[in-house]
Design an enzyme around this catalytic site. Sequence first.
Site, PDB file in Angstrom:
ATOM      1  N   SER A 186      57.907  72.202  79.191  1.00 56.50           N
ATOM      2  CA  SER A 186      59.061  71.615  79.879  1.00 56.50           C
ATOM      3  C   SER A 186      59.035  71.988  81.353  1.00 56.50           C
ATOM      4  O   SER A 186      58.292  72.875  81.780  1.00 56.50           O
ATOM      5  CB  SER A 186      60.347  72.126  79.246  1.00 56.50           C
ATOM      6  OG  SER A 186      60.530  73.485  79.624  1.00 56.50           O
ATOM      7  N   LYS A 187      59.897  71.308  82.089  1.00 58.83           N
ATOM      8  CA  LYS A 187      60.024  71.590  83.517  1.00 58.83           C
ATOM      9  C   LYS A 187      60.401  73.059  83.714  1.00 58.83           C
ATOM     10  O   LYS A 187      59.926  73.727  84.627  1.00 58.83           O
ATOM     11  CB  LYS A 187      61.114  70.658  84.071  1.00 58.83           C
ATOM     12  CG  LYS A 187      61.355  70.814  85.526  1.00 58.83           C
ATOM     13  CD  LYS A 187      62.446  69.867  85.993  1.00 58.83           C
ATOM     14  CE  LYS A 187      63.266  70.523  87.061  1.00 58.83           C
ATOM     15  NZ  LYS A 187      64.633  70.144  87.147  1.00 58.83           N
ATOM     16  N   ARG A 188      61.253  73.534  82.830  1.00 58.90           N
ATOM     17  CA  ARG A 188      61.697  74.922  82.957  1.00 58.90           C
ATOM     18  C   ARG A 188      60.558  75.925  82.765  1.00 58.90           C
ATOM     19  O   ARG A 188      60.535  76.963  83.398  1.00 58.90           O
ATOM     20  CB  ARG A 188      62.851  75.204  82.000  1.00 58.90           C
ATOM     21  CG  ARG A 188      64.001  75.768  82.780  1.00 58.90           C
ATOM     22  CD  ARG A 188      65.343  75.798  82.112  1.00 58.90           C
ATOM     23  NE  ARG A 188      65.689  74.622  81.364  1.00 58.90           N
ATOM     24  CZ  ARG A 188      66.037  74.657  80.083  1.00 58.90           C
ATOM     25  NH1 ARG A 188      66.019  75.783  79.409  1.00 58.90           N
ATOM     26  NH2 ARG A 188      66.415  73.550  79.478  1.00 58.90           N
TER      27      ARG A 188
END
Length: 513
Positions: free
Chosen positions: A266-268
Amino acid sequence: MLQRKTRVRFAPSPTGGLHLGGVRTALFNYLFAKRHQGEFILRIEDTDQSRFVPGAEQYILDSLRWCGLEPDESPEQGGPFGPYRQSERKALYRQQAERLVASGHAYYAFDTPEEIEAMREHWRTEEDPSPQYGQRLRMHMRNSLTLPSEEVQALLQSGHPCVIRLRMPADEVVGFEDMVRGHVEFQTAQIDDKVLLKADGMPTYHLAVVVDDYHMHITHAFRGEEWLPSAPVHLLLWKYLGWAEQMPQWAHLPLILKPDGHGKLSKRDGERLGFPVFAMDWRDPASGEVTRGFREMGFLPEAFVNMLALLGWNDGSGQEIFSLGELVATFSLDRVHKGGARFDFEKAKWYNQEWIRRTANQQLLPLADSVFRDHGIDVDPARLAEAIPLVKDRCILLTDFIPQAAFLFRAPLAWDKPSIAAKWNPQRQRFFLDWTEELAAGHGEWTATTLEQSFQAAATAAGIKAGELQLPLRIMLVGGKYGPPVFTIAALIGQRETYARIRRALQELDAGT
Ligand code: GLU
């Protein structure tokens, strides 16, 4: 059946930056299309107005362009099956949804969100803790299956909010041959009655993807594995709309996993672990927050694309470096893995290093130039052209040209003084003063070779080993213990600059002792 021309589509939703998983889907589509002399279509799936983000469509186009994945048809360049933005195809979806109502495969539903919530509460049981709007409950709800037809007509005419839902068959098994996974099957009993057309008149993904793939003559549809559970809904729609013969062949591509292999990247994860997951920098228009992209981090598009291709695919020979052209010539879906592909940022950097090495100096020139400009350093293009072959092997990212070569364009801002001071003495200082005098007096030809000769001769005359003087010289010119051969550096920066840097450093050393 007639052999149809291969047509594939990349169908992103413009909801933000383009995640590398999305770029890989686009890439596999592109490779397959080009491999089969087919067409690669970009369709913007913007029917979810609550998730629409301004600027995201342009960002998608720019990212694909940066990767070299130019669509043959798109909202930007048009094409024979446009419009290529779903929000501009609204009429088409309603017409098909109504057709499904007429044939009994779909129905109008008038329930408000509160009524649906109340239904969930009311029918909750231990075995079914979150009851769905589907076979078990549809006959208890307010829809065209339960209400008298005059009431349905009245509700429709009054403009009461209304959606169209697919009526899932009770006990069917639906299946298809996935190009990556082989035969896949689903039980319809498990699936709720999906909304096809929303109250705002927009279709949901389920309806729009089928209607558009049909009207755009898509022959193969490749999408992320997360869409596999929706496949039975789409299969039934193809069938109920009477288009089963034209249904594209599907391939559900493996997920790209976090570096530790646990779950989807994910982006996170990128923020947490310090690597980009977007193709290019993405500025969120609402918050102004910028998420770093591969491009700005100093990746070459060739390396980015090469790395992505090998996330979930290989040609079986162990070869790792492929240009886009080579990928087109070798790619095949039967070598796409079923299992998720773990993202490894160190490996991504390795690809970039390899590609910097392989890229022609002439081609690196404008890229390195803009890296310097972004850092506020003005470079002389002729000198940069000479510098690139000297330092490119030491660069993993394009931004590494800064530490590796900035000293060729501006004097060091600091010196590794301790490394000089360790063996510094008046005799050495005398040597540098004398040698710079000699340089100032005129040196004839100013090349690395003549400089080295003059340096050697001066060292011999002073009774010092030239080798011991080279490190201080390097630090004076560069600031630290790195860079290409020191006389090459002196040759590149020129006579006046070499003189000035040595004199300046000598003053610093004096002041420091
Ligand atoms: N709009 C969907 C997405 O953004 C497309 C899925 C598909 O390719 O069918 O993932």
